[in-house]
Write a protein that holds these residues in place. Structure first.
Motif, PDB file in Angstrom:
ATOM      1  N   ALA A 185       0.822  -1.128  -0.015  1.00  0.00           N
ATOM      2  CA  ALA A 185       0.016   0.157  -0.195  1.00  0.00           C
ATOM      3  C   ALA A 185       1.119   1.027   0.262  1.00  0.00           C
ATOM      4  N   LYS A 186       2.157   1.123   0.670  1.00  0.00           N
ATOM      5  CA  LYS A 186       2.649   2.319   1.147  1.00  0.00           C
ATOM      6  C   LYS A 186       3.941   2.719  -0.508  1.00  0.00           C
ATOM      7  N   GLN A 187       3.865   1.876  -1.217  1.00  0.00           N
ATOM      8  CA  GLN A 187       3.906   2.568  -2.855  1.00  0.00           C
ATOM      9  C   GLN A 187       3.532   2.826  -3.547  1.00  0.00           C
ATOM     10  N   VAL A 188       2.092   3.142  -3.552  1.00  0.00           N
ATOM     11  CA  VAL A 188       0.896   3.097  -3.934  1.00  0.00           C
ATOM     12  C   VAL A 188       0.560   4.781  -3.511  1.00  0.00           C
ATOM     13  N   ALA A 189      -0.011   4.623  -2.133  1.00  0.00           N
ATOM     14  CA  ALA A 189       0.108   5.875  -1.602  1.00  0.00           C
ATOM     15  C   ALA A 189       0.313   6.062  -0.309  1.00  0.00           C
ATOM     16  N   PRO A 190       1.917   6.585  -0.292  1.00  0.00           N
ATOM     17  CA  PRO A 190       2.920   6.615   0.701  1.00  0.00           C
ATOM     18  C   PRO A 190       2.300   7.306   2.358  1.00  0.00           C
ATOM     19  N   ASP A 191       1.115   8.316   1.676  1.00  0.00           N
ATOM     20  CA  ASP A 191       0.518   9.576   3.356  1.00  0.00           C
ATOM     21  C   ASP A 191      -0.658   8.299   4.076  1.00  0.00           C
ATOM     22  N   LYS A 192      -0.986   7.085   2.972  1.00  0.00           N
ATOM     23  CA  LYS A 192      -2.072   6.319   4.421  1.00  0.00           C
ATOM     24  C   LYS A 192      -1.322   5.970   4.608  1.00  0.00           C
TER      25      LYS A 192
END
Length: 572
Positions: A185-192
C-alpha cells in the motif's frame, strides 16, 4: 488525515509480567527493551486472564462478557455474555479506522469467532475481512504448530510457503507478510496510514523454536524457578517496575521446590524453559525486523506501537510439563520417563511442548497464580507504548491503573476521532474503556479508570481505587481447593463463596496480594463485593459459570448435519 500516525498492536500470547527483559527477566528481548527505553513501560496494565476474551477487549474497547466472550470461543454457551459471537454493535478498531482512511491488516492469531464458523463453508462475516480488516494472514483458532501451521490468507486456507527443513517458522512468515502488506500500500499511497494488529502465536504452546535459539540458554535455568523468581524480583526493583518496598508473593502450594525434584526432573524442566526462552527471544528478533523495516521506510517515528500480552503465563503444561499439550487437556499426563525420551526433540516439529507450573509461577513474578485465574498473575501483564512523534517522554515507567479495554479509546483520543455512532448501518454501543493518553507525558497524572471487574471460569475479582477483592474458584490453589478445576458453581456454592471466600488486598500498598485484609476491613470488602455485582449486571456476566468440561461437551449449532462420509475434491 494528513500526518495521522500508523497504529501497530503487537499482542503476545501467554507471556507473563516477569518474562520480558525490560520487566526484569533473564530472557533476552533486546528489541522490546529498546521500545521500552524509547517509550513508556506500564507496570499496572490488566487483562481478562484468557486469550479470546482479552483479544476481544483489545480490538473493541468493550468488556469481554459484553462481547459474548466470557471464555475462549470453544467454551461458548447460549447466554448472551457467553455465546462466543461478538455483536456487530461492538465495532472493531479496524472498522472504526477504515472509516478514516486507514489501511487495516490482521496478521497472526484470530480466535474471535465460533469454531463451527472456521470452515470454508463460512459464514465469513466474523472472519477478519468481515470485521474491518482489508487483509489477513494467520490462523483462526487458539494455537497452531509453528512448523506446520493451519494458515488462512484473506478468506481461504493456504499451505505454508516452505517446510521446517527449508527453514520455515511461523513467526518469521507472519512478520514477512506484515511487511509485504504495508509495502504494497505504501508504495502506491505513501501518506495513507495503516493499522496493523500483529498477533504471533508466541509464546503460547507449542513452544516451537529452532534448536540454536533454545541452545543459547543452555544451563541458564539450572538453578530452577525459585532462583528465577528471586533474581527477577530483585531486577524489577532495580528497574523500578515494582516499588522498592514491594513484597514478593509467597510460594504457590501447587509448585514444588526445585530442590525436591529428582535430577532427571530438573534436567527436563530446565530444558523446557530453555526452549521457552529461545522461543521468546526468537519472536523478539523478528519484531526487531519489523521495527527495522519501519525505520527503513520512514514510518517508525510516526507509528504508535502498543505491545501487550493477552494474559499471564500459562499453566497448561501441568505440574511436570508435557511434550504434548493435548495430554494436559485430556488429563492424561505422560510419565517423566516418557518425557525424557523426547528431551532432545523439545521445540521441534515432533512435539507440542509446554513447560511445568513452576516456570508459570516464576514467569508471573512478583504476582501469584496464572492464566485462567483473576489473581494478578493471571490479569497483570507487560505493556509498552512507543511513539516518538507523539510522546516526549523516553524510557519512563507509568504506574497508573489501566485495562486493555482502554487501548481503543486511547488510540481514538490521540487521533482526535470520536467513537462512531454507527458502523455499516449498525448503531454502536458505548466504549467501556477510557483513554490513558493523558499519562503519556505526565507520570503523575491520575488514572481515569477507577473500577474494573473480572470473571473467568467462575474465578472473580474487582479493582477499585487501589483496592482489590478476589474470590477464587474452586480455591486459592489446586492444592487448597476442595473440588477440581472446572467444577460448576451452584447457587449454594455462590452463597458460600460470597459469605466466606472473598479476599481483600490494598494493592496500592501491596501489589502482589500478600496480605489478605478481609477480616480487618470487612466494610470495604462488602462494598467491593456489591460493586462487583453492579458491574456484573452491566456487562452480561451472569450467570456465573465455573464449568469447563460441561461447556466443552455442550452441543452447539453446526453448519451441516452430522455425516459419516466426505468427498474431497482436488485443489480444496
Amino acid at each position: 488525515m494528513a500526518g495521522a500516525p500508523n497504529v501497530l498492536f503487537i499482542v503476545f500470547d501467554d507471556t507473563g509480567f516477569g518474562q520480558f527483559g525490560c520487566y526484569g527477566s533473564p530472557i533476552e528481548t533486546p528489541n522490546l527493551d529498546v521500545l521500552a527505553a524509547g517509550g513508556l513501560l506500564y507496570s499496572n496494565m490488566h487483562t481478562t486472564a484468557l486469550c479470546s476474551p482479552s483479544r476481544s477487549c483489545i480490538i473493541t474497547g468493550r468488556n469481554h462478557h459484553a462481547n459474548g466472550m466470557a471464555a475462549i470461543t470453544e467454551l461458548a454457551t447460549g447466554y448472551p455474555g457467553y455465546n462466543g459471537q461478538i455483536p456487530f454493535e461492538n465495532g472493531f478498531l479496524s472498522e472504526m479506522l477504515l472509516q478514516h482512511g486507514y489501511n487495516t491488516y490482521m496478521v497472526g492469531k484470530w480466535h474471535l469467532m465460533p469454531s463451527e464458523q472456521e470452515s470454508a463453508a463460512g459464514p465469513y462475516d466474523r472472519w477478519p475481512l468481515g470485521r474491518g480488516f482489508e487483509r489477513f494472514y494467520g490462523f483462526l483458532g487458539g494455537d497452531t504448530s509453528q512448523w506446520y501451521p493451519d494458515l488462512v490468507y484473506d478468506n481461504h486456507q493456504v499451505e505454508p510457503p516452505a517446510t521446517p527443513q527449508e527453514g520455515y517458522h511461523l513467526t518469521e512468515d507472519l512478520v514477512e507478510r506484515a511487511m509485504s502488506f504495508i509495502a504494497d500500500a505504501k508504495q502506491v499511497a505513501p501518506d495513507k496510514p495503516f493499522f496493523l494488529n500483529l498477533c504471533p502465536g508466541a509464546t503460547h504452546a507449542p513452544h516451537h523454536v529452532p534448536k540454536e535459539w533454545a541452545n543459547r540458554y543452555r544451563g541458564r535455568f539450572d538453578d530452577g524457578w525459585d532462583a528465577y523468581r528471586k533474581q527477577t524480583f530483585a531486577r524489577q526493583k532495580q528497574l523500578g517496575v515494582v516499588p522498592a518496598d514491594a513484597r514478593l508473593s509467597p510460594r504457590d502450594p501447587d509448585v514444588p521446590t526445585w530442590e525436591s525434584l529428582s535430577p532427571e526432573a530438573r534436567r527436563l524442566a530446565a530444558r523446557m524453559m530453555e526452549v521457552y526462552a529461545g522461543f521468546l527471544s526468537h519472536t523478539d528478533h523478528h519484531i526487531g525486523r519489523l521495527v527495522d523495516f519501519l525505520k527503513e521506510t520512514g514510518e517508525f517515528d510516526n507509528t504508535l506501537i502498543m505491545v501487550v500480552s493477552d494474559n499471564g503465563a500459562s499453566a497448561e503444561g501441568g505440574a511436570t510439563g508435557t511434550t504434548n499439550e493435548v495430554q494436559f487437556f485430556n488429563n492424561a499426563p505422560e510419565t517423566l520417563e516418557e518425557s525424557i525420551t523426547q528431551i532432545d526433540e523439545l521445540g521441534g516439529p515432533t512435539t507440542f511442548n509446554h513447560y511445568p507450573w513452576g516456570w508459570t509461577w516464576a514467569g508471573n513474578t512478583p504476582f501469584r497464580r496464572w492464566k485462567r485465574e483473576t489473581y494478578r498473575g493471571g490479569v497483570s501483564d507487560p505493556f509498552l507504548v512507543h511513539w516518538p512523534a507523539g510522546i516526549k517522554a523516553r524510557g519512563e515507567i507509568r504506574d497508573q491503573f489501566a485495562h486493555i479495554i482502554d487501548m481503543v479509546p486511547t488510540v481514538l483520543d490521540v487521533l482526535g476521532i470520536e467513537a462512531p455512532t454507527t458502523i455499516r448501518g449498525v448503531t454502536q454501543s458505548p466504549l467501556h474503556g477510557v483513554s490513558f493518553a493523558h499519562t503519556f507525558d505526565d507520570a503523575a497524572a491520575a488514572s481515569r479508570h477507577r473500577t474494573q471487574y473480572y470473571e473467568m471460569l467462575g474465578h472473580r475479582a474487582i479493582d477499585h481505587d487501589g483496592w482489590r477483592a478476589v474470590c477464587p474458584w474452586p480455591g486459592p490453589s489446586f492444592a487448597e481447593a476442595e473440588r477440581p478445576f472446572g467444577t460448576p458453581i451452584t447457587m449454594a456454592d455462590l452463597d458460600d463463596l460470597d459469605a466466606h471466600h472473598w479476599e481483600l488486598y490494598h494493592v496500592d500498598e501491596d501489589i502482589a496480594e500478600t496480605r489478605n485484609l478481609a477480616q480487618e476491613h470487612r466494610g470495604k470488602l462488602i462494598e467491593m463485593i456489591a460493586l462487583w455485582y453492579v458491574e456484573a449486571g452491566k456487562y452480561n456476566v451472569m450467570p456465573i459459570d465455573g464449568s469447563v468440561l460441561q461447556r466443552i461437551m455442550t452441543e452447539r449449532p453446526q453448519i451441516t448435519e452430522n455425516r459419516t462420509s466426505y468427498t474431497f475434491r482436488s485443489g480444496t
